[in-house]
Design a protein around this motif. Sequence first.
Motif, PDB file in Angstrom:
ATOM      1  N   LYS A   9      37.135  42.122  35.812  1.00  0.00           N
ATOM      2  CA  LYS A   9      36.767  41.759  37.183  1.00  0.00           C
ATOM      3  C   LYS A   9      35.417  41.075  37.125  1.00  0.00           C
ATOM      4  O   LYS A   9      34.478  41.603  36.548  1.00  0.00           O
ATOM      5  CB  LYS A   9      36.643  43.006  38.061  1.00  0.00           C
ATOM      6  N   SER A  10      35.332  39.917  37.729  1.00  0.00           N
ATOM      7  CA  SER A  10      34.063  39.210  37.755  1.00  0.00           C
ATOM      8  C   SER A  10      33.827  38.707  39.170  1.00  0.00           C
ATOM      9  O   SER A  10      34.662  38.010  39.743  1.00  0.00           O
ATOM     10  CB  SER A  10      34.090  38.056  36.762  1.00  0.00           C
ATOM     11  N   GLN A  11      32.689  39.092  39.724  1.00  0.00           N
ATOM     12  CA  GLN A  11      32.302  38.636  41.050  1.00  0.00           C
ATOM     13  C   GLN A  11      30.985  37.898  40.917  1.00  0.00           C
ATOM     14  O   GLN A  11      30.479  37.746  39.812  1.00  0.00           O
ATOM     15  CB  GLN A  11      32.198  39.822  41.998  1.00  0.00           C
ATOM     16  N   ALA A  12      30.425  37.467  42.014  1.00  0.00           N
ATOM     17  CA  ALA A  12      29.204  36.669  41.975  1.00  0.00           C
ATOM     18  C   ALA A  12      28.074  37.345  41.211  1.00  0.00           C
ATOM     19  O   ALA A  12      27.391  36.715  40.413  1.00  0.00           O
ATOM     20  CB  ALA A  12      28.748  36.334  43.390  1.00  0.00           C
ATOM     21  N   ARG A  13      27.859  38.634  41.427  1.00  0.00           N
ATOM     22  CA  ARG A  13      26.733  39.323  40.786  1.00  0.00           C
ATOM     23  C   ARG A  13      27.147  40.545  39.974  1.00  0.00           C
ATOM     24  O   ARG A  13      26.297  41.257  39.466  1.00  0.00           O
ATOM     25  CB  ARG A  13      25.728  39.766  41.836  1.00  0.00           C
ATOM     26  N   ALA A  14      28.427  40.802  39.850  1.00  0.00           N
ATOM     27  CA  ALA A  14      28.855  42.014  39.143  1.00  0.00           C
ATOM     28  C   ALA A  14      30.055  41.702  38.249  1.00  0.00           C
ATOM     29  O   ALA A  14      30.832  40.798  38.517  1.00  0.00           O
ATOM     30  CB  ALA A  14      29.220  43.107  40.132  1.00  0.00           C
ATOM     31  N   THR A  15      30.162  42.479  37.198  1.00  0.00           N
ATOM     32  CA  THR A  15      31.294  42.342  36.286  1.00  0.00           C
ATOM     33  C   THR A  15      31.743  43.727  35.827  1.00  0.00           C
ATOM     34  O   THR A  15      30.935  44.649  35.754  1.00  0.00           O
ATOM     35  CB  THR A  15      30.933  41.454  35.072  1.00  0.00           C
ATOM     36  N   LYS A  16      33.029  43.855  35.573  1.00  0.00           N
ATOM     37  CA  LYS A  16      33.575  45.130  35.115  1.00  0.00           C
ATOM     38  C   LYS A  16      34.724  44.832  34.152  1.00  0.00           C
ATOM     39  O   LYS A  16      35.600  44.027  34.450  1.00  0.00           O
ATOM     40  CB  LYS A  16      34.084  45.943  36.301  1.00  0.00           C
ATOM     41  N   GLN A  17      34.671  45.484  32.987  1.00  0.00           N
ATOM     42  CA  GLN A  17      35.718  45.350  31.990  1.00  0.00           C
ATOM     43  C   GLN A  17      36.151  46.734  31.543  1.00  0.00           C
ATOM     44  O   GLN A  17      35.339  47.636  31.446  1.00  0.00           O
ATOM     45  CB  GLN A  17      35.258  44.571  30.743  1.00  0.00           C
ATOM     46  N   LYS A  18      37.428  46.860  31.252  1.00  0.00           N
ATOM     47  CA  LYS A  18      37.949  48.093  30.677  1.00  0.00           C
ATOM     48  C   LYS A  18      38.577  47.712  29.344  1.00  0.00           C
ATOM     49  O   LYS A  18      39.459  46.853  29.275  1.00  0.00           O
ATOM     50  CB  LYS A  18      38.980  48.737  31.595  1.00  0.00           C
TER      51      LYS A  18
END
Length: 85
Positions: free
Chosen positions: A14-23
């Motif tokens: 998941k990648s948004q303007a100011r945040a990212t999340k990977q599993k």
Amino acid sequence: MTLGQPILRLSLLKSQARATKQKVHYRIQDHFGLDEDDITDLFYRQFRIFRIWFTLQRWQGYGYQPFITEMNATITIEGHRDEKA
């Protein structure tokens, strides 16, 4: 999958303007048996027990199968971007 080859899988991105999340999921297998590389190593070959073990696990009459160990780990990596940089 061949025994002993690790698998690394990205199951969420998941990648948004100011945040990212990977599993990330990691899987590896190993076995408690001897292969040809082990028995041809000079260190192991000098001990009789390893030569016997190698022979017994390959002797058709015994049908020995090595124990298999499998490890699975899933981690989540999150980050936030700071606009001050």
